[in-house]
Design a protein around this motif. Structure first.
Motif, short mmCIF file in Angstrom:
data_model
loop_
_atom_site.label_atom_id
_atom_site.label_comp_id
_atom_site.label_asym_id
_atom_site.label_seq_id
_atom_site.Cartn_x
_atom_site.Cartn_y
_atom_site.Cartn_z
N PHE A 49 -0.10 21.79 7.74
CA PHE A 49 -0.55 20.54 7.11
C PHE A 49 0.53 19.46 7.07
N GLY A 50 1.76 19.81 7.42
CA GLY A 50 2.82 18.81 7.47
C GLY A 50 3.61 18.70 6.19
N PHE A 51 4.76 18.05 6.34
CA PHE A 51 5.74 17.95 5.26
C PHE A 51 5.19 17.22 4.03
N THR A 52 4.51 16.11 4.22
CA THR A 52 4.06 15.30 3.08
C THR A 52 3.04 16.05 2.23
N LYS A 53 2.03 16.64 2.87
CA LYS A 53 1.03 17.40 2.10
C LYS A 53 1.66 18.62 1.45
N TYR A 54 2.57 19.27 2.17
CA TYR A 54 3.25 20.44 1.65
C TYR A 54 4.05 20.11 0.40
N MET A 55 4.85 19.05 0.47
CA MET A 55 5.67 18.68 -0.68
C MET A 55 4.80 18.20 -1.84
N THR A 56 3.77 17.44 -1.55
CA THR A 56 2.88 16.97 -2.61
C THR A 56 2.18 18.14 -3.29
N ALA A 57 1.67 19.08 -2.49
CA ALA A 57 1.02 20.26 -3.06
C ALA A 57 2.02 21.09 -3.88
N GLY A 58 3.26 21.19 -3.41
CA GLY A 58 4.28 21.92 -4.15
C GLY A 58 4.61 21.27 -5.48
N ILE A 59 4.68 19.95 -5.49
CA ILE A 59 4.96 19.23 -6.74
C ILE A 59 3.81 19.40 -7.71
#
Length: 163
Positions: A49-59
């Motif tokens: 899903f890519g870096f942005t979705k990954y980081m957002t989901a992690g936050i």
């Protein structure tokens, strides 16, 4: 479907997956050697899903953990170090299976070294205790990536969205 609504829905589902799998841990022989099931899933999410979705989901997942009282600020900090390490390596080196297989153990090692620095204890024993979990992560990250790719492709076919 509105692309913003789809993005929010996808991130929310990914955050829920990370949160739920983070609650399941395979016990280890010694304290600190348990394996958290969210690690290989997190790597797969970043790869698909890519870096942005990954980081957002992690936050979002970390915020949920703080609100629910299942995580402390230290837990969130260490998780964010893992996420940043994994995400930046995948951004830099791509999504091939060797990268996906190795990035989880590297992220775990960096997070454990940071934990050792934060709490002022020997970091090397912390990393050594994580080796069984690193092996599980290396073995499971690629198969989970393949499954998530299939889900993403199927989602595009069902909704007509571009993949």
């Amino acid at each position: 479907m509105n692309s913003r609504v789809g993005w929010i829905t996808e991130v929310s589902l990914l955050a829920a997956f990370i949160t739920i799998t983070g609650t399941f841990k395979l016990p280890g022989i010694f304290p600190g050697t348990e394996f958290q099931l969210s690690a290989p899933l997190a790597v797969a999410i970043c790869a698909v899903f890519g870096f942005t979705k990954y980081m957002t989901a992690g936050i979002v997942s970390s915020a949920a953990g703080l609100i629910l009282g299942t995580q402390s600020l230290l837990n969130v900090g260490i998780a964010m170090i893992f996420r940043l390490t994994v995400g930046l390596i995948i951004v830099a080196f791509g999504r091939s299976w060797p990268v996906v297989a190795l990035v989880g153990p590297v992220g775990s090692a960096v997070a454990r070294l940071a934990l050792g620095g934060i709490i002022g204890k020997a970091a090397i024993p912390l990393v050594m205790a994580a080796i069984p979990g690193m092996c599980y992560t290396a073995l499971l990250a690629w198969p989970l990536t393949v499954v998530l790719k299939r889900v993403k492709i199927r989602k595009g076919k069902v909704t007509g969205d571009a993949v």
